[in-house]
Write an enzyme that holds these catalytic residues in place. Structure first.
Site, PDB file in Angstrom:
ATOM      1  N   ARG A 104       0.841  -1.201   0.000  1.00  0.00           N
ATOM      2  CA  ARG A 104       0.000   0.000   0.000  1.00  0.00           C
ATOM      3  C   ARG A 104       0.874   1.249   0.000  1.00  0.00           C
ATOM      4  O   ARG A 104       1.709   1.438   0.880  1.00  0.00           O
ATOM      5  CB  ARG A 104      -0.914   0.004   1.227  1.00  0.00           C
ATOM      6  N   THR A 108      -0.857   7.626  -1.362  1.00  0.00           N
ATOM      7  CA  THR A 108      -2.160   7.495  -2.032  1.00  0.00           C
ATOM      8  C   THR A 108      -3.056   6.443  -1.378  1.00  0.00           C
ATOM      9  O   THR A 108      -4.253   6.413  -1.625  1.00  0.00           O
ATOM     10  CB  THR A 108      -1.955   7.100  -3.504  1.00  0.00           C
ATOM     11  N   ASP A 200      -6.665  -9.065  11.277  1.00  0.00           N
ATOM     12  CA  ASP A 200      -5.690  -9.075  10.190  1.00  0.00           C
ATOM     13  C   ASP A 200      -5.272 -10.518   9.916  1.00  0.00           C
ATOM     14  O   ASP A 200      -4.596 -11.144  10.736  1.00  0.00           O
ATOM     15  CB  ASP A 200      -4.469  -8.227  10.558  1.00  0.00           C
ATOM     16  N   ASP A 203      -1.371 -11.257   9.941  1.00  0.00           N
ATOM     17  CA  ASP A 203      -0.771 -11.240  11.278  1.00  0.00           C
ATOM     18  C   ASP A 203      -1.161 -12.473  12.079  1.00  0.00           C
ATOM     19  O   ASP A 203      -0.332 -13.066  12.781  1.00  0.00           O
ATOM     20  CB  ASP A 203      -1.194  -9.976  12.035  1.00  0.00           C
TER      21      ASP A 203
END
Length: 209
Positions: A104, A108, A200, A203
């Site tokens: 990511r 942006t 997540d 994770d």
């Protein structure tokens, strides 16, 4: 137009409950993801074409069916998608495996491709792109872009849990791609997490924070 399939099989739903549970540790989480991926692979391959062959049974010759030479590919979106690959390969061990890596952009917040490795015969294969979560849809859309840019024509997307926003995003940019999910959840929260979701996935799968 791509369709959305939600798998309501009792075994999938049962295992998904333990995947969601915050008390489920890393080892059990990985095992459950693997098991659900196998069960979903069983459903996603339901429409593979068959051809008739002759087989010699201990009793006599007979006509029977085998898969009609379909070339398949499995493409996990790194890193969480890795946890679903082995479960699929248990049922279709001849499938080739590609990889798509995305990060990511901090400015942006858009996903950016950093790694793509696919089988050489891309145009001849049907691909299953896998990621445990379909949240905003940004990573899924970019991964599908990556495959199509390299010649892939027949692609399905498979995930455990999806938010309605993510489903709509994929349908908007890739209306030809069927989406297979184990659960369609309520919404995204302000941080972009699926609610109620499972947290997540990467994770929890790899024991990181």
């Amino acid at each position: 137009m791509g369709k959305v399939y939600v798998f309501d099989h009792p075994l999938i739903q049962h295992k998904l409950t333990y995947i969601r549970d915050v008390r489920t540790g890393t080892k059990e989480f990985r095992e459950l993801i693997d098991e659900v991926a196998t069960l979903m692979a069983f459903e996603i391959t339901r429409d593979l074409p068959l051809k008739e062959v002759d087989v010699e049974t201990p009793v006599q010759k007979a006509k029977s069916s085998v898969i009609a030479g379909k070339k398949l590919g499995v493409v996990p979106i790194l890193r969480a998608g890795l946890g679903m690959v082995d479960g699929i390969l248990k049922l279709i061990p001849a499938a080739k495996v590609g990889h798509v890596g995305l990060y990511r952009d901090p400015e942006t917040l858009k996903p950016v491709e950093y790694y793509v490795k696919l089988p050489t015969d891309v145009e001849e294969r049907d691909f299953i792109v896998v990621d445990p979560m379909l949240a905003t849809g940004g990573s899924a859309v970019e991964a599908l872009n990556s495959l199509k840019k390299r010649g892939a024509k027949n692609i399905r997307f498979m995930c455990l849990i999806a938010a309605p926003e993510g489903v709509e995003e994929v349908k908007k940019y890739h209306p030809d791609v069927d989406i297979y999910i184990a659960a369609l959840d309520e919404k995204l929260n302000e941080k972009g997490y699926i609610v109620p979701g499972l947290g997540d996935a990467g994770d929890r799968m790899f024991g990181t924070k």
